[in-house]
Each structure stands twice: as structure tokens, then as C-alpha cells.
Write a protein that holds these residues in place. Structure first.
Motif, PDB file in Angstrom:
ATOM      1  N   THR A   1      99.249  78.214  85.630  1.00 27.10           N
ATOM      2  CA  THR A   1      97.955  77.616  85.942  1.00 27.10           C
ATOM      3  C   THR A   1      96.882  78.699  85.933  1.00 27.10           C
ATOM      4  OG1 THR A   1      98.969  75.894  87.294  1.00 27.10           O
ATOM      5  CG2 THR A   1      96.631  76.334  87.664  1.00 27.10           C
TER       6      THR A   1
ATOM      7  N   THR B   1      91.954  73.050  74.165  1.00 28.04           N
ATOM      8  CA  THR B   1      92.962  72.018  74.404  1.00 28.04           C
ATOM      9  C   THR B   1      93.671  71.571  73.137  1.00 28.04           C
ATOM     10  OG1 THR B   1      91.625  71.254  76.272  1.00 28.04           O
ATOM     11  CG2 THR B   1      93.369  69.802  75.499  1.00 28.04           C
TER      12      THR B   1
ATOM     13  N   ARG C   1      97.632  72.404  71.826  1.00 30.66           N
ATOM     14  CA  ARG C   1      98.597  71.319  71.656  1.00 30.66           C
ATOM     15  C   ARG C   1      99.158  71.308  70.236  1.00 30.66           C
ATOM     16  NH1 ARG C   1      95.019  67.344  75.106  1.00 30.66           N
ATOM     17  NH2 ARG C   1      96.026  67.598  77.139  1.00 30.66           N
TER      18      ARG C   1
ATOM     19  N   GLU D   1     102.182  72.581  75.901  1.00 33.47           N
ATOM     20  CA  GLU D   1     101.814  71.533  76.850  1.00 33.47           C
ATOM     21  C   GLU D   1     100.617  72.038  77.651  1.00 33.47           C
ATOM     22  OE1 GLU D   1     105.066  70.461  79.365  1.00 33.47           O
ATOM     23  OE2 GLU D   1     106.515  70.492  77.709  1.00 33.47           O
ATOM     24  N   ILE D   2      99.563  71.233  77.730  1.00 31.30           N
ATOM     25  CA  ILE D   2      98.361  71.681  78.428  1.00 31.30           C
ATOM     26  C   ILE D   2      97.739  70.523  79.196  1.00 31.30           C
ATOM     27  CG2 ILE D   2      96.973  71.344  76.317  1.00 31.30           C
ATOM     28  CD1 ILE D   2      95.205  73.695  77.340  1.00 31.30           C
ATOM     29  N   ALA D   3      97.356  70.808  80.428  1.00 30.29           N
ATOM     30  CA  ALA D   3      96.657  69.835  81.269  1.00 30.29           C
ATOM     31  C   ALA D   3      95.394  70.501  81.786  1.00 30.29           C
ATOM     32  CB  ALA D   3      97.541  69.403  82.440  1.00 30.29           C
ATOM     33  N   ASP D   4      94.242  69.842  81.580  1.00 29.29           N
ATOM     34  CA  ASP D   4      92.991  70.423  82.041  1.00 29.29           C
ATOM     35  C   ASP D   4      92.275  69.449  82.965  1.00 29.29           C
ATOM     36  OD1 ASP D   4      92.054  68.497  80.338  1.00 29.29           O
ATOM     37  OD2 ASP D   4      90.780  69.813  79.152  1.00 29.29           O
ATOM     38  N   THR D   5      91.078  69.854  83.384  1.00 28.92           N
ATOM     39  CA  THR D   5      90.283  69.036  84.305  1.00 28.92           C
ATOM     40  C   THR D   5      88.982  68.687  83.602  1.00 28.92           C
ATOM     41  OG1 THR D   5      91.241  70.360  86.098  1.00 28.92           O
ATOM     42  CG2 THR D   5      89.398  68.917  86.670  1.00 28.92           C
TER      43      THR D   5
ATOM     44  N   LEU E   1      93.275  74.773  84.592  1.00 28.39           N
ATOM     45  CA  LEU E   1      94.126  74.136  83.590  1.00 28.39           C
ATOM     46  C   LEU E   1      95.523  74.747  83.662  1.00 28.39           C
ATOM     47  CD1 LEU E   1      94.418  76.264  80.988  1.00 28.39           C
ATOM     48  CD2 LEU E   1      92.100  75.507  80.564  1.00 28.39           C
ATOM     49  N   ARG E   2      96.478  74.014  83.127  1.00 30.90           N
ATOM     50  CA  ARG E   2      97.875  74.456  83.175  1.00 30.90           C
ATOM     51  C   ARG E   2      98.451  74.419  81.775  1.00 30.90           C
ATOM     52  NH1 ARG E   2      99.748  70.725  85.970  1.00 30.90           N
ATOM     53  NH2 ARG E   2     100.999  69.602  84.421  1.00 30.90           N
TER      54      ARG E   2
END
Length: 414
Positions: A107, A123, A127, A132-136, A142-143
Motif C-alpha cells: 500500500t 491504474t 493492470r 492487481e491495483i486498487a485506488d481511491t 492505493l494498493r
């Protein structure tokens, strides 16, 4: 912290801090080796400390962090799952792809003004490279979880070159070769710095017109002995100080540097200042200054320094490239317009991508830095030509890149 800067003249010789842009790139490259590198002439602004935290979290062992020389044993073996990048945009966009080399979730957390700066450009490309990506909503935190694979990927380079720098340094360690297609690349001198740093650590990357980069996968970073050169962004402020209020010689800088902000010398000459460069030193001295034209699209960090120069020049100066200023520590175009207005200087930003500044008498005022290190320095330089003194709110922000700026300013007063 508020800082009051009275009018005055300056004369002397100063050495700016090391280039934080080179320092952060070199720290990242040293992390990616499997041996021991030596980084010399290192100084510790907030952004460099953020990069140092990142490489230690990702596995580097560092000795000598209290001096000007660091010994770094590389090795990408994360010791933690959170990278704390402070307010450093470069560390964020540089270490996110590097963290994505790892097969564990990492993170990336920031603070302050960085939380409002865009990260969406990372992002889709990550990908596409298997991350693997997770953002806000396109912002931090972001992770990411890798490993990054390589392949073919397109990147929008119109907002910043920093994420491209992160990819260029990470992808040589990917398993597969990568072809990186870049649309509308800006700040291309910073990409030259990245390629030069990679080459110093034994990594090969080829490019065509900053539109296509070929990065062979499976490469090894080799340990290096790397002396960090002086920071031209800081030097630009000092040279403008000399050109507008006396004479300043800046040491440990070279006109042969790949840093984008060497271009300040062109602007100074166009404005009528005396500029002399000899080896590793450049001098700027005051002469009657006149309006100038300059395109700062590829060196947007120069805008605050150029604003101080234009404010001291007779006539209306035209500086292009304001579209690059929206997503800095603040919206610098608006900040320059509003704060210089308090000083009695007219700044027109009504035309797209253009800033026009009418030079004139600078009056005393209380102004804001917006927490932006370059704004604080710009306003301090302008204050030297004021009719009294200028009080700068948030002057402590200079610690981001030049912690001793105000001390150096006082050292050269005459």
C-alpha cells in the motif's frame, strides 16, 4: 511558520542541495541491485527522505544516513507492506511500479497536498502489465500486487513524466520484454535523467522520440558509485536572486547536466541578465532587465523562479506551459497570479497555457506559500525588490527541497 523577508541586495557564492530528482532515481536503482552501491554528495530534503524510507521498506540496507555518503546494499525483499511517501509525487509514481515487482500486496500512503494530486495515470497501464491495483478514485492511498509481467502497454504522458520514470526503472526487472508507447510526453529532460541513471547501473533501455521505449526484461542492475550533482531547480532560484538583486555564483552545477532546469539560463539571458558559466559554477548578475518570452512546458518547475524574474523586468513577459501547473503542490498558475497581485504585480492567466506578467514596483504585503516550497522561495526572491518587507505564510515548506534556503539567503545579503 511565517517568515519576513526585507528588501535588500545580495552578493556571494552558494552551493544548492543535491538534485532530489537524481537522488530519488539513484536510490531506486540502488535498491534494485543485488550488491552494494555508494551514493555521494547526498543531502536530505523531505522528498529524498521519503525515497530513503521507501527503499528500506522494500528491502535495501542503508549505512551512513546521517552523512553525505550512503552505502546501500540492494535487494527487493520487502520488510513491510506500507510505503509512506510523505508529500513526494516522484516517490509515489516511482516506487509504485517498483513495489509492483513484488508478489505481495503493498500500500502506498501519502499526506498533505499529495492526497489531492492525480494518480489515475498509473491504474490502467499497471493492470495491463499484470498488476492487481486498487485506488481511491485516482488518488492515494492505493494498493498494488505483482509481479509486473512486461509486454506492450500505452501510457498517457501529458500530466507527468514521473510514472514513466517508475516504469522505466522497474520493467528491466520484469520477466518479459516491454514495449512502452507514450502519448504526449512532457518533461522529456526528466526522462533523459532516468535513462542516464539506469545506464549508470548497467541497464539498457532504448527509445524513439520519447514515443516508444523498448525495455528488455530479465536485466540485472549492477552496483554503482554515483555522485549526485547539484539541483538546478534550486540553482534557478539562486540565479534569479542574483539577476534581480545583485550577483550570485552557484557551485556544483554544470550546463552539461541533463536536468531540465538548466533552461533558466536561457530565460535569464533573454531578460538581459549577465550569465557566466565556468566549469562547475554559474554566475548571474543584475543588469537592466526587460520582458522576455519563454516556453516552460518541459521544465514547469521553473515557473515560480521565472515569475520572480518577470516581476523585476520592464514590460510584459510571456511564459508558456501553464497547463503543467495545475497538479503541483498547489495550482501554481493560480497561486502565482493571486500572490503576486498582493505584491502589486499583474499576472494574466486568461489565455490557455500562457502566463503574462507585467513587471513593476513590488510592494510590501503578507502572502501565502500554499504549502508549496517553490512558491515560498519565489516570493522570498521577489521580496528583495520590495519597498519594505514581505511576510510569507507557510515558509517552512522549503524543507521539501531546500531546507536551508532562508539561511543561504541571509548569508549572501550585503
Amino acid at each position: 511558520m511565517d517568515k519576513t523577508v526585507p528588501q535588500g541586495r545580495v552578493k556571494g557564492t552558494l552551493t544548492p542541495p543535491c538534485s532530489k530528482s537524481y537522488a530519488q532515481r539513484a536510490l531506486a536503482a540502488a535498491l534494485l541491485t543485488e550488491g552494494e552501491s555508494c551514493l555521494r554528495n547526498l543531502e536530505y530534503c523531505d522528498d529524498t527522505r521519503a525515497a530513503l524510507r521507501c527503499i528500506e521498506t522494500l528491502g535495501a540496507s542503508v549505512r551512513g544516513a546521517d552523512g553525505g555518503t550512503l552505502t546501500i546494499r540492494g535487494g527487493l525483499r520487502p520488510r513491510g507492506s506500507i510505503l509512506r511517501v510523505g508529500e513526494s509525487g516522484l516517490s509515489t509514481r516511482l516506487f509504485t511500479p517498483i513495489a509492483a515487482l513484488c508478489d505481495m500486496p503493498v500500500t502506498i500512503e501519502g499526506e498533505g497536498t499529495l492526497l489531492s494530486r492525480p494518480m489515475h495515470m498509473m491504474t490502467a497501464p499497471l493492470r495491463a502489465l499484470g498488476v492487481e491495483i486498487a485506488d481511491t478514485g485516482g488518488r492515494l492511498p492505493l494498493r498494488v500486487r505483482g509481479p509486473i509481467r512486461g509486454g506492450e502497454v500505452a501510457v498517457d504522458g501529458s500530466v507527468s513524466s514521473q510514472f514513466i520514470t517508475g516504469l522505466l526503472l522497474a520493467l528491466p526487472r520484469a520477466e518479459r520484454d516491454t514495449t512502452l508507447y507514450v502519448r504526449r510526453a512532457v518533461s522529456t529532460p526528466y526522462l533523459d535523467m532516468t535513462l542516464a541513471t539506469a545506464a549508470r547501473f548497467g541497464v539498457e533501455i532504448s527509445q524513439r522520440d520519447y514515443e516508444e521505449f523498448y525495455i528488455p526484461g530479465g536485466q540485472r542492475y549492477e552496483p554503482a558509485d554515483f555522485a549526485i550533482e547539484g539541483d538546478w531547480s534550486a540553482a534557478a532560484m539562486l540565479l534569479v536572486m542574483g539577476a534581480t538583486a545583485g550577483e550570485i555564483t552557484v557551485r556544483n552545477v554544470s550546463m552539461l547536466s541533463k536536468q531540465a532546469d538548466t533552461a533558466v539560463c536561457t530565460a535569464l539571458a533573454r531578460a538581459g541578465a549577465a550569465v557566466i558559466h565556468e566549469g562547475q559554477a554559474v554566475t548571474a548578475a543584475h543588469r537592466p532587465l526587460h520582458a522576455f518570452e519563454f516556453d516552460a512546458t518541459h521544465c514547469p518547475d521553473l515557473f515560480p523562479a521565472l515569475a520572480a524574474l518577470a516581476a523585476a523586468a520592464e514590460g510584459v513577459s510571456t511564459i508558456r506551459g501553464t497547463s503543467r501547473l495545475e497538479y503541483k503542490e498547489c495550482n501554481r498558475a493560480e497561486a502565482i497570479r493571486d500572490e503576486y497581485a498582493k505584491l502589486g504585480i499583474e499576472v494574466d492567466t486568461s489565455e490557455e497555457d500562457v502566463m503574462r506578467i507585467r513587471g513593476g514596483a513590488i510592494r510590501s504585503a503578507r502572502v501565502r506559500s500554499y504549502g508549496d516550497h517553490r512558491m515560498a522561495m519565489s516570493l522570498a526572491v521577489a521580496a528583495l525588490r520590495s519597498d519594505g518587507e514581505v511576510e510569507i505564510e507557510g515558509a517552512e515548506s522549503v524543507a521539501k527541497s531546500y531546507p536551508d534556503f532562508f539561511g543561504d539567503l541571509e548569508r549572501v545579503r550585503i
